[in-house]
Write a protein that holds these residues in place. Structure first.
Motif, PDB file in Angstrom:
ATOM      1  N   ALA A 244     -45.502  -5.399  44.753  1.00  0.00           N
ATOM      2  CA  ALA A 244     -45.274  -5.236  43.314  1.00  0.00           C
ATOM      3  C   ALA A 244     -43.939  -5.844  42.910  1.00  0.00           C
ATOM      4  CB  ALA A 244     -45.333  -3.763  42.935  1.00  0.00           C
ATOM      5  N   ASP A 245     -42.902  -5.639  43.746  1.00  0.00           N
ATOM      6  CA  ASP A 245     -41.581  -6.220  43.456  1.00  0.00           C
ATOM      7  C   ASP A 245     -41.648  -7.750  43.482  1.00  0.00           C
ATOM      8  OD1 ASP A 245     -40.418  -3.773  43.114  1.00  0.00           O
ATOM      9  OD2 ASP A 245     -39.689  -3.607  45.180  1.00  0.00           O
ATOM     10  N   GLU A 246     -42.423  -8.294  44.427  1.00  0.00           N
ATOM     11  CA  GLU A 246     -42.568  -9.752  44.505  1.00  0.00           C
ATOM     12  C   GLU A 246     -43.227 -10.297  43.236  1.00  0.00           C
ATOM     13  OE1 GLU A 246     -44.750 -10.721  47.984  1.00  0.00           O
ATOM     14  OE2 GLU A 246     -43.216 -10.013  49.398  1.00  0.00           O
ATOM     15  N   ILE A 247     -44.234  -9.581  42.781  1.00  0.00           N
ATOM     16  CA  ILE A 247     -44.928 -10.012  41.561  1.00  0.00           C
ATOM     17  C   ILE A 247     -43.977  -9.964  40.372  1.00  0.00           C
ATOM     18  CG2 ILE A 247     -46.749  -9.381  39.926  1.00  0.00           C
ATOM     19  CD1 ILE A 247     -48.439  -8.489  42.320  1.00  0.00           C
ATOM     20  N   LEU A 248     -43.239  -8.864  40.251  1.00  0.00           N
ATOM     21  CA  LEU A 248     -42.309  -8.711  39.128  1.00  0.00           C
ATOM     22  C   LEU A 248     -41.273  -9.827  39.121  1.00  0.00           C
ATOM     23  CD1 LEU A 248     -41.316  -7.057  36.730  1.00  0.00           C
ATOM     24  CD2 LEU A 248     -40.023  -5.621  38.318  1.00  0.00           C
ATOM     25  N   ALA A 249     -40.782 -10.178  40.308  1.00  0.00           N
ATOM     26  CA  ALA A 249     -39.763 -11.231  40.408  1.00  0.00           C
ATOM     27  C   ALA A 249     -40.342 -12.614  40.134  1.00  0.00           C
ATOM     28  CB  ALA A 249     -39.121 -11.197  41.793  1.00  0.00           C
TER      29      ALA A 249
ATOM     30  N   SER B  73     -53.791 -13.287  48.976  1.00  0.00           N
ATOM     31  CA  SER B  73     -54.020 -14.178  47.836  1.00  0.00           C
ATOM     32  C   SER B  73     -52.982 -14.023  46.742  1.00  0.00           C
ATOM     33  CB  SER B  73     -55.422 -13.916  47.237  1.00  0.00           C
ATOM     34  OG  SER B  73     -56.425 -14.123  48.210  1.00  0.00           O
ATOM     35  N   VAL B  74     -52.132 -13.003  46.838  1.00  0.00           N
ATOM     36  CA  VAL B  74     -51.119 -12.789  45.808  1.00  0.00           C
ATOM     37  C   VAL B  74     -50.179 -13.989  45.746  1.00  0.00           C
ATOM     38  CG1 VAL B  74     -49.160 -11.373  45.097  1.00  0.00           C
ATOM     39  CG2 VAL B  74     -51.256 -10.285  45.947  1.00  0.00           C
ATOM     40  N   ASN B  75     -49.757 -14.477  46.910  1.00  0.00           N
ATOM     41  CA  ASN B  75     -48.840 -15.630  46.943  1.00  0.00           C
ATOM     42  C   ASN B  75     -49.492 -16.873  46.339  1.00  0.00           C
ATOM     43  OD1 ASN B  75     -46.747 -14.210  48.132  1.00  0.00           O
ATOM     44  ND2 ASN B  75     -47.480 -14.625  50.220  1.00  0.00           N
ATOM     45  N   LYS B  76     -50.808 -17.002  46.538  1.00  0.00           N
ATOM     46  CA  LYS B  76     -51.517 -18.159  45.968  1.00  0.00           C
ATOM     47  C   LYS B  76     -51.487 -18.088  44.439  1.00  0.00           C
ATOM     48  CE  LYS B  76     -54.084 -21.854  46.783  1.00  0.00           C
ATOM     49  NZ  LYS B  76     -55.444 -21.769  47.338  1.00  0.00           N
ATOM     50  N   LEU B  77     -51.681 -16.898  43.914  1.00  0.00           N
ATOM     51  CA  LEU B  77     -51.615 -16.727  42.458  1.00  0.00           C
ATOM     52  C   LEU B  77     -50.217 -17.041  41.933  1.00  0.00           C
ATOM     53  CD1 LEU B  77     -53.709 -13.463  41.901  1.00  0.00           C
ATOM     54  CD2 LEU B  77     -54.279 -15.747  41.078  1.00  0.00           C
ATOM     55  N   ILE B  78     -49.204 -16.603  42.677  1.00  0.00           N
ATOM     56  CA  ILE B  78     -47.818 -16.861  42.269  1.00  0.00           C
ATOM     57  C   ILE B  78     -47.546 -18.369  42.258  1.00  0.00           C
ATOM     58  CG2 ILE B  78     -45.398 -16.567  42.946  1.00  0.00           C
ATOM     59  CD1 ILE B  78     -46.177 -13.772  43.973  1.00  0.00           C
ATOM     60  N   CYS B  79     -48.053 -19.089  43.259  1.00  0.00           N
ATOM     61  CA  CYS B  79     -47.878 -20.549  43.319  1.00  0.00           C
ATOM     62  C   CYS B  79     -48.548 -21.234  42.137  1.00  0.00           C
ATOM     63  CB  CYS B  79     -48.437 -21.094  44.630  1.00  0.00           C
ATOM     64  SG  CYS B  79     -47.492 -20.621  46.089  1.00  0.00           S
ATOM     65  N   VAL B  80     -49.759 -20.766  41.802  1.00  0.00           N
ATOM     66  CA  VAL B  80     -50.472 -21.340  40.654  1.00  0.00           C
ATOM     67  C   VAL B  80     -49.684 -21.096  39.368  1.00  0.00           C
ATOM     68  CG1 VAL B  80     -52.555 -21.139  39.224  1.00  0.00           C
ATOM     69  CG2 VAL B  80     -52.745 -21.171  41.711  1.00  0.00           C
TER      70      VAL B  80
ATOM     71  N   ALA C  72     -37.953  -3.372  35.263  1.00  0.00           N
ATOM     72  CA  ALA C  72     -38.783  -4.370  34.584  1.00  0.00           C
ATOM     73  C   ALA C  72     -38.278  -4.614  33.172  1.00  0.00           C
ATOM     74  CB  ALA C  72     -40.240  -3.906  34.555  1.00  0.00           C
ATOM     75  N   VAL C  73     -37.884  -3.549  32.489  1.00  0.00           N
ATOM     76  CA  VAL C  73     -37.379  -3.689  31.118  1.00  0.00           C
ATOM     77  C   VAL C  73     -36.097  -4.520  31.102  1.00  0.00           C
ATOM     78  CG1 VAL C  73     -36.449  -2.433  29.142  1.00  0.00           C
ATOM     79  CG2 VAL C  73     -38.461  -1.564  30.327  1.00  0.00           C
ATOM     80  N   GLU C  74     -35.227  -4.286  32.056  1.00  0.00           N
ATOM     81  CA  GLU C  74     -33.966  -5.044  32.110  1.00  0.00           C
ATOM     82  C   GLU C  74     -34.238  -6.534  32.332  1.00  0.00           C
ATOM     83  OE1 GLU C  74     -31.970  -2.953  35.199  1.00  0.00           O
ATOM     84  OE2 GLU C  74     -31.033  -1.503  33.832  1.00  0.00           O
ATOM     85  N   ILE C  75     -35.210  -6.866  33.193  1.00  0.00           N
ATOM     86  CA  ILE C  75     -35.585  -8.274  33.402  1.00  0.00           C
ATOM     87  C   ILE C  75     -36.103  -8.881  32.099  1.00  0.00           C
ATOM     88  CG2 ILE C  75     -37.200  -9.798  34.598  1.00  0.00           C
ATOM     89  CD1 ILE C  75     -37.065  -7.901  36.989  1.00  0.00           C
ATOM     90  N   MET C  76     -36.895  -8.103  31.356  1.00  0.00           N
ATOM     91  CA  MET C  76     -37.439  -8.584  30.081  1.00  0.00           C
ATOM     92  C   MET C  76     -36.336  -8.808  29.061  1.00  0.00           C
ATOM     93  SD  MET C  76     -40.827  -6.132  29.855  1.00  0.00           S
ATOM     94  CE  MET C  76     -41.969  -6.044  31.231  1.00  0.00           C
ATOM     95  N   ILE C  77     -35.376  -7.879  29.017  1.00  0.00           N
ATOM     96  CA  ILE C  77     -34.265  -8.023  28.067  1.00  0.00           C
ATOM     97  C   ILE C  77     -33.420  -9.247  28.419  1.00  0.00           C
ATOM     98  CG2 ILE C  77     -32.126  -6.940  27.263  1.00  0.00           C
ATOM     99  CD1 ILE C  77     -33.544  -4.252  27.515  1.00  0.00           C
TER     100      ILE C  77
END
Length: 1041
Positions: free
Chosen positions: A660-665, A624-631, A702-707
């Motif tokens: 976790a990496d997929e979610i972060l991306a 269901s993670v991919n479904k959440l990402i699509c939403v 994660a911090v670098e992505i945020m910056i």
């Protein structure tokens, strides 16, 4: 030996010492006799010390009392001064042992030093005795004033019930010194027992200097209602007694849920020691309830008990007062006039016949009076008399727990309800009948009744319909609160209609309305209704009715937010999480996008940190993670973005590294950054939670992505123009970025710092301005020199040594410096300096507090542990109460940094263990304005960084009531309650849903405490604004729905 006897014995010893001093003075010229007299005096001091130690051990459980603590402190100071002067006198005696001319010359040059110390000892002893006399006189004066001052703990009386002769009679019984501890008020149901008792308790006799308090038990708290279950009965009794303890500030709202009956009774015993209070035990159904209270000792409390249960009548040691028909005949016309809104001249001549028809019964008279409000036509009153007889004959019989003597009266009362309903519109009648599904043991929030009304699909407005029931005395609206209650006789009338009501709401109504009302019945319904409500919710999940589930989840969130206490919220939340948890993965997998968004919104309220491990596993397993990402990619609105991102971020903490990496991306960080704009404050809390979870998983990546997405720049903007709460979260986030080694030098250099608010600059400057070169090792030799100089008697030298240690304190977290500082006795010496309370040491103590602050701020937990071992933190609290502004400020700033530092949680744990929070709250009663001002600031700090037990302990200690009192005084204390709520809004150790429930609890406390004051409107308005902060996101979610 009690405390009074201890002080009396100490006074006798001190008086004996004065005689010994006189003997020493007479023997001063005798070189042989004087040492012996001095030894006698020293023996007296030793006896006094033994007496004090024994008393302290005996009364250790009472040392939290401020007056008792001050008395022991005064004795300790007296003994210290006596010992010092006796030692000096002994030295003077040795120096003056010359003979003849040498002794005369010595005395003529320096005077007689022995006589000087004898006089000092006499002055100390006289001072202490005078202090005790002064304390007694002041205590008597205060007691005299307090006798005529209204108590903070009050009982509210019912309007419309005239003061009867019985009221004066019961009051006379309670005023008698030789009267029984228990006064029983007995009589038929609805005859006015509670009203009579509340009249007395609302203005208790003057001998009850601690006021009066009310606890209502009801049939719910009886063995019969628990089907004979001893465990359930004790559980309910604990809940009722805990309510009393909450009212007197000795327990938090949900603390009692973890205690058994004996624990609560033991705490009640401790709380009531020394109290003189009238305790109203209303509607008691079990004799052992009264027995538990009468067994409490060492208090002057009396118990006013109302009951209709004949078994309770049998209490031997009780004064019984029965309300008879003759008694109510004298007041029934007054009740009728009050509720019918007619004057005595306007009453039709058949009014007496109406009173006779209803047996002058107060509740029946009140109901009929309201049904005939402003009605002067004779035919209407005659019809009421006729109908009452008919309705009483046809009324459904009462349930089994009404005894035979009451059946006829109960039928008459029920008939009056039928008559009142008949006069109402049909929609009001139908609404009243479905209220049988609700449990009326406790007040019910208005939102619950409104959801029930919505399920009936009526055209009329809810406020109009419910006002009809209130006017007819069928429902009671609690003043100053959006809550409703019901008289136990009305509840009894509806008792056997609960199943029909549940069927009407859950089965006969349209599915979408059943989905709307089911969560409310699951929380606030009768026990027999909660099961069907749960089954209805399960059926919606099983059938995957998307629209109904979406409505159900939104209603669940609203119902949880309406809970009156954290304990009620937690119990309901757990019930919903068990119901919803196993279904979430499936709902996300097969649900529509709108349903998935609704699911994520519910998850953020229903699920707490510990629930996400199992949730994440089921979601990952179901794919269901991919479904959440699509939403997440398909929705543009802020609500969906914030809630779905928050759930994904929390899930990422408990899934595989790859997921976790997929979610972060997948998180659209640029859109998340936009939610951090100052104008989007309603989403800040949930966004900061999301960022914290992602950093926990992704660290520097994660911090670098945020910056890269510009989050750091948004945080800096918040520092400049965001709200106080947003600034607080932004500082924490930027510090986290820096600690992980994020490249922030370009956007956050020294030039920027000077434009930031001072607290942001203080928090961030060590990351920006710190020298990147490797620091040289500290020099032990130089450190030893400074350490030695701290013990000098010269204040200037001590201050210079402290200032010399500041550079080391700035590097206290360096392992080499930490080993050096903690390996020495530096902290011991700092503790010693803080204890030197002579006025000439004020500057030294102030500088010492500053050094302590620096060590805590930079060195954090290892130093704070040491400070706690040496009692430095509590020494700072004592210093905050001094009469010198500079010392007070130094102490507060040190405490502020300590509680905010890493390791501050250790301090808060110690505060809970030692009862320090209660003592801090009591400081708000001090006379010194500066002390109260700094205490308010410290309590706000504790609210901002504290845990749930800390905050609950403050609330149970009546911090809100005391802050309201300060607000009434005006001046610098204006806005104290709002500042406290701001602190609560910053707290990261409680869930947002818990915070919302706490803030509603605070709002109710404020409304109660400020009632009738000139500030009532403005203060409530300002508090409501503060309460709404941080909850805008939830309300917005409901609006979007």
């Amino acid at each position: 030996m009690d405390v009074v006897q201890t002080i009396a014995s100490a006074a006798q010893l001190v008086s004996a010492m004065l005689s010994a001093v006189g003997a020493l003075e007479q023997a001063a010229a005798d070189a042989a006799e004087a040492p012996r007299r001095l030894q006698v005096l020293e023996d007296f001091v030793s006896d006094l010390e033994v007496l004090v130690q024994q008393a302290k051990q005996k009364h250790a459980h009472k040392m939290h009392g401020p007056q008792l603590e001050r008395q022991f402190e005064s004795l300790s100071r007296l003994m210290d001064q006596l010992r010092a002067n006796i030692i000096k006198a002994r030295r003077a005696l040795k120096k003056g042992k010359g003979k003849g001319l040498a002794r005369v010359v010595w005395s003529s040059v320096v005077g007689d030093p022995l006589m000087k110390y004898i006089q000092l000892i006499r002055d100390d002893l006289n001072w202490w005795l005078e202090l005790q006399r002064l304390t007694d006189n002041v205590g008597n004066a205060i007691a005299s004033t307090a006798k005529g001052t209204p108590s903070l703990v009050r009982v509210k009386s019912e309007q419309g019930y005239p003061v009867s002769e019985k009221c004066d009679y019961v009051r006379d019984i309670l005023e008698r010194d030789d009267g029984h501890r228990v006064v029983l008020i007995v009589g038929l149901s609805g005859i006015g027992k509670s009203c009579l008792a509340q009249q007395i308790a609302s203005q208790p006799p003057g001998n009850f200097v601690d006021g009066a308090i009310e606890v209502s038990f009801g049939r719910w708290c009886s063995r019969a209602a628990c089907n004979g279950s001893r465990t359930e009965y004790h559980k309910r009794l604990v809940r009722k007694i805990s309510k009393l303890l909450v009212q007197v500030g000795s327990m938090t709202v949900n603390e009692g849920t973890s205690k058994d009956l004996e624990d609560v009774c033991c705490l009640l015993q401790t709380v009531l020691v020394g109290k003189s209070m009238l305790i109203l035990l209303d509607d008691v159904w079990e004799q052992d309830i009264v027995d538990r209270f009468t067994k409490l000792y060492d208090n002057d409390c009396r118990y006013l008990v109302t009951t209709r249960d004949e078994a309770v009548y049998e209490i031997a040691e009780a004064e019984k007062v029965e309300i008879s028909k003759d008694d109510i005949k004298k007041i029934s016309k007054g009740i009728l006039l009050y509720h019918s809104l007619l004057s005595a001249e306007e009453l039709p001549t058949v009014a007496d016949d109406l009173l006779d028809s209803c047996g002058h019964h107060p509740l029946t008279v009140a109901v009929l009076g309201k049904a005939l409000r402003k009605e002067t036509r004779m035919e209407k009153w005659e019809k009421a008399i006729s109908n009452l007889s008919t309705y009483a004959t046809c009324a459904p019989g009462p349930v089994s727990y009404v005894n035979e003597k009451e059946v006829e009266t109960t039928l008459t009362i029920f008939g009056s309800f039928e008559f009142s309903l008949e006069a109402m519109p049909e929609n009001s009648q139908r609404f009243f009948m479905v209220l049988a599904a609700i449990s009326w043991e406790e007040p019910v929030p208005e939102a619950c009744l409104e959801s029930v009304w919505s399920a009936l699909v009526q055209d009329s407005l809810f406020p109009i319909v419910v006002s009809k029931l209130v006017e007819g005395s069928l429902v009671i609206k609690l003043e100053y609160q959006s809550m409703y209650h019901m008289h136990d006789m009305v509840s009894l009338y509806l008792e056997n209609k609960a199943n029909d009501a549940a069927h009407t709401l859950l089965t006969d109504s349209f599915p979408e309305y059943a989905a709307l009302v089911a969560p409310w019945l699951f929380i606030f319904g009768k026990e027999t209704v909660k099961g069907p409500a749960e089954q209805k919710m399960r059926s919606f999940f099983s059938l995957l009715e998307f629209m109904e589930i979406e409505i159900l989840l939104g209603s669940t969130t609203q119902a949880l937010m309406a809970c009156k206490s954290i304990s009620e919220f937690e119990a309901s939340r757990l019930g919903f999480s068990k119901l919803l948890g196993p279904r979430i993965a499936e709902l996300i997998s097969v649900g529509s996008q709108a349903l998935i968004v609704a699911v994520t919104k519910a998850i953020t309220v229903v699920f707490f940190q510990g629930d996400y491990a199992n949730l994440a596993q089921s979601i990952e397993t179901a794919g269901s993670v991919n479904k959440l990402i699509c939403v997440l990619r398909g929705y543009e609105d802020s609500s969906s973005l914030a809630n779905v991102s928050a759930v994904l971020a929390k899930v990422s903490e408990h899934v595989s590294a790859k997921t976790a990496d997929e979610i972060l991306a997948s998180i659209p960080m640029d859109r998340i950054a936009e939610l951090l704009s100052p104008e989007n404050e309603e989403w800040h809390e949930i966004v900061f939670t999301t960022l914290a979870s992602l950093i926990k998983v992704g660290n520097l990546k994660a911090v670098e992505i945020m910056i890269e997405a510009g989050v750091d720049k948004k945080l800096l903007v918040l520092l400049g123009c965001g709200s106080e709460i947003s600034q607080h979260h932004a500082i924490i986030m930027l510090k986290t970025f820096c600690e992980l080694g994020a490249p922030l030098k370009e956007c956050m250099g020294p030039g920027l710092l000077i434009h930031l608010p001072w607290h942001a600059r203080l928090a961030l400057e060590r990351f920006v301005l710190s020298d990147q070169n490797v620091a040289s090792s500290p020099k032990p030799q130089y450190f030893e020199v400074l350490l030695h100089r701290i013990l000098q008697t010269d204040s200037k030298g001590i201050i210079e040594a402290i200032q010399g240690l500041l550079p080391l304190a700035e590097r206290a977290n360096d392992p080499r410096v930490q080993d050096l500082l903690l390996g020495s006795n530096l902290c011991d010496r700092l503790a010693f300096l803080l204890q030197r309370r002579e006025p000439e040491n004020n500057q030294v103590r102030s500088q010492t507090a500053f050094l302590v602050m620096k060590l805590a701020c930079t060195g954090a937990e290892p130093y704070i542990r040491r400070f706690l071992e040496l009692n430095i933190v509590h020494e700072l609290i004592a210093m905050m109460q001094s009469s010198t502004n500079d010392l007070q400020d130094s102490a507060y700033h040190a405490l502020h940094q300590i509680v905010y530092a890493k390791g501050g949680s250790l301090v808060l744990q110690r505060f809970l263990q030692l009862g320090t929070i209660e003592k801090l709250v009591n400081l708000l009663d001090r006379k010194c304005v500066k002390t109260k001002d700094l205490t308010v600031q410290l309590l706000v700090d504790i609210a901002a960084v504290g845990t749930k037990p800390c905050i609950q302990r403050m609330l149970s200690s009546q911090v809100i009531e005391k802050l309201v009192s300060l607000e009434k005084a005006g001046g610098s204390f204006s806005g104290s309650v709002s500042r406290y709520i701001h602190g609560l809004n910053m707290c990261e150790n409680i869930q947002s849903a818990e915070r919302a429930v706490m803030k509603q609890h605070i709002l109710r406390k404020v409304r109660s405490a400020v009632r009738g004051h000139d500030l009532e409107t403005s203060l409530i308005a300002s508090v409501e604004v503060c309460v709404s902060e941080g909850t805008k996101a939830a309300s917005s979610s409901r609006r979007n729905k």
